[in-house]
Design an enzyme around this catalytic site. Sequence first.
Site, PDB file in Angstrom:
ATOM      1  N   HIS A  25      -3.634  -5.673   2.559  1.00 18.36           N
ATOM      2  CA  HIS A  25      -3.246  -5.825   3.956  1.00 18.36           C
ATOM      3  C   HIS A  25      -3.892  -7.114   4.450  1.00 18.36           C
ATOM      4  O   HIS A  25      -4.533  -7.825   3.693  1.00 18.36           O
ATOM      5  CB  HIS A  25      -3.821  -4.675   4.794  1.00 18.36           C
ATOM      6  CG  HIS A  25      -3.382  -3.314   4.380  1.00 18.36           C
ATOM      7  ND1 HIS A  25      -2.171  -2.769   4.748  1.00 18.36           N
ATOM      8  CD2 HIS A  25      -4.008  -2.355   3.648  1.00 18.36           C
ATOM      9  CE1 HIS A  25      -2.087  -1.535   4.276  1.00 18.36           C
ATOM     10  NE2 HIS A  25      -3.184  -1.259   3.599  1.00 18.36           N
ATOM     11  N   CYS A  54       0.795  -1.231   0.000  1.00 14.03           N
ATOM     12  CA  CYS A  54       0.000   0.000   0.000  1.00 14.03           C
ATOM     13  C   CYS A  54       0.834   1.291   0.000  1.00 14.03           C
ATOM     14  O   CYS A  54       1.345   1.672  -1.043  1.00 14.03           O
ATOM     15  CB  CYS A  54      -0.990  -0.061   1.160  1.00 14.03           C
ATOM     16  SG  CYS A  54      -2.406   1.015   0.928  1.00 14.03           S
TER      17      CYS A  54
END
Length: 246
Positions: free
Chosen positions: A196, A95
Amino acid sequence: MSTIKILHMYADMLDLYGDSGNMEVLSYRCRMRGIECVIDKYSIDSPMPDFSSYDLIYIGGGADLEQQHISADLLKCREGIAKAYKEGVFLFLICGGYQLMGRYYRDADGNDIPGLGLFDYFTVAPNSRRKRCIGNIVIRTQLTGKAVDVVGFENHGGQTQGVKTPFGKVLYGNGNCSKSEAEGYTEKNVIATYLHGPCLSKNPEISDYMIEYCLSRSSGGKVQLQKLDDTLENQCRKVMLDRLLK
Ligand code: GLN
């Protein structure tokens, strides 16, 4: 005994939704096979490491503010990271870490946070903080040589554009941009993804791809990893796939 050396960067600043758990998964999967896994940490004001001496460099995700905080320091590491990457050191990026290896990340306030420019993509967040890509995500990657469905959780404002070699095709969720078909960025020695979760806990093939890559590179020959019992990991993933894709 073979060894894998990992550099975990900014663990104290970039660690969302269990991203540090990726390090636990990698070290567990090494330990179960008698492979030593050394994880060093680097953060702002640590002495400059020899990036090329590592097998894998890992950076997790973070909020816009943390990305701004680490930005100047990350730029100081540019030369070392670029050299290591060119030499074949594996880059595993989640990310915020993914975004900062591209050209730039324009955050929700319109500030440009410069990336290292190792890759051609760039990321722009919408100016409303409410427009975010949030939720479970499933992608199909071919990176390991066969189709693997990878499950995770995404939460990003940033819309990443200009990716030519995505990590996977989106089966559920958003990916690089809102409702896009592609997710992440990949090369033989790069996995950059919005996932995630932590990403590796339900996706053992992805951990093993990286372990195998690192050992093959350091030994100079093709390494075949001993199989582990992944019953629990696969059951967990199946619960998510059944819930999201049916
Ligand atoms: N701050 C970035 C964004 O919102 C990255 C978020 C993250 O790492 N989860 O796009």
